[in-house]
Design a protein around this motif. Structure first.
Motif: not given
Length: 359
Positions: A4-6, A33-39, A99-100, A124-128
């Motif tokens: 998931l990109k977080v 970090k194995d589960k999420y790609e971080i921005l 996509k985030i 923006a229709n982005i989960p937070f």
């Protein structure tokens, strides 16, 4: 399994900018970090959104809460509201960041915790992570939150509210007659004890009024409550749960900004608090009630005073509480059986769950 990109969103224009940087550092270091790609998306004090590759390129003096600072970046970000697959563009290249999946906001204070950020992300229709627009706005405004909590039958401290237009009419003698001394003067829309003064004399009173108005157009003057400072963490959406409570024993006159984030000896945290079981249960129940009254989702920290006659008085609600190494919210969940990394996972899952229901 695809990660998931977080997006970790932090910094901002509020006086709590440095606190936000500390929270982001802690979350980034702990997140799976194995589960999420971080921005890493850092908002500077001018409000510009910047993109960073890692903590080294992002933060200066990241181990010193007094000097921690957001570095300049040659990459900024533009948000395209409503676009599902290319919500964020890197500037100046114009390249899509893809996509985030979810944003984890760690922007404390004004424009981050007051519904402004939540409204932008909702549009923006982005989960937070964390409460939505309404809960964030009313919880941030101490005056409005007090009215709603009181109307629901929850005890709050007696206070008076003043706007900037009323400044010349504020009289120490009249306020003292209603609230007594000492008293607290607070900006209505700030957290982390920013702009707060504990006052007793006429001179201190007017200094405190001027100081609070430096941070907000509306302030509250509040009676001082003699009692233990108790905090309880709440987690969840429709069926929230509450943590064991913790207690703050301050070395100063009150739990100030420095005691929370700068001075490691400024306060002692007793987690869990030493309380009778019946009192613990009452705190947990009232924390959940306050959470629901203000329509919170995801997370919040509920701060209480416990008086000598065992009355619980709600001090305030924090909808994006600090995630620093000294922060009460993750510490409360740790003693309640949810470790830091698991807590981050749960908050992200709650954000996605809430978003899917609201679509």
């Amino acid at each position: 399994m695809m990660k998931l990109k977080v997006g970790l969103l932090f910094g901002g224009k509020s006086p709590e900018h440095q606190v936000s940087l500390q929270s982001a550092k802690s979350v980034f270091e702990a997140i799976d970090k194995d589960k999420y790609e971080i921005l890493l998306i850092g908002i500077d004090k001018e409000g510009k959104w910047n993109l960073y590759d890692n903590l080294d390129t992002c933060l200066l003096n990241n181990n010193n809460p007094n000097l921690i600072e957001l570095k300049k970046s040659d990459k900024s970000i533009a948000l395209v509201p409503g676009e599902l697959s290319n919500q964020f563009l890197e500037l100046p290249s114009g390249a899509s960041l893809g996509k985030i999946d979810v944003i984890f906001p760690l922007v404390h204070g004004g424009l981050g915790e007051d519904g402004s950020m939540q409204g932008l992300l909702r549009f923006a229709n982005i989960p937070f992570v964390g409460p939505g627009v309404l809960a964030s706005a009313v919880s941030m405004d101490k005056d409005v939150a007090k009215r709603l909590l009181s109307d629901a039958g929850l005890r709050v401290a007696h206070s008076l509210t003043f706007t900037r237009k009323m400044k010349d009419t504020i009289a120490f003698k009249k306020v003292k007659k209603k609230l007594g001394t000492p008293m607290f003067i607070k900006p209505a829309n700030h957290g982390s004890s920013v702009g707060v003064s504990k006052v007793e004399s006429k001179e201190e009173f007017y200094q405190g009024i001027n100081h609070a108005f430096c941070y907000d157009q509306k302030i509250i003057v509040e009676e001082a409550i003699v009692g233990r400072e108790i905090e309880c963490a709440v987690l969840g959406n429709d069926e929230p749960i509450s943590s064991l409570p913790g207690e703050i024993l301050t070395q100063n006159t009150f739990y100030s900004y420095d005691a929370k984030y700068i001075d490691e000896k400024g306060a002692q945290l007793t987690i869990p608090a030493v309380l009778e079981d019946i009192v613990i249960q009452e705190i947990k129940e009232k924390a959940i009630k306050a959470f629901k009254v203000l329509h919170c989702e995801g997370l919040a920290r509920i701060d209480f005073f416990l008086t000598q006659n065992q009355k619980l008085i709600i001090n305030e609600i924090n909808t994006l509480p600090g995630f620093t190494k000294q922060s009460m919210y993750p510490k409360l969940w740790e003693v309640s059986g949810i470790q830091y990394k698991e807590l981050i996972n749960t908050l992200i899952s709650l954000a996605i769950e809430r978003h899917q229901i609201s679509i």
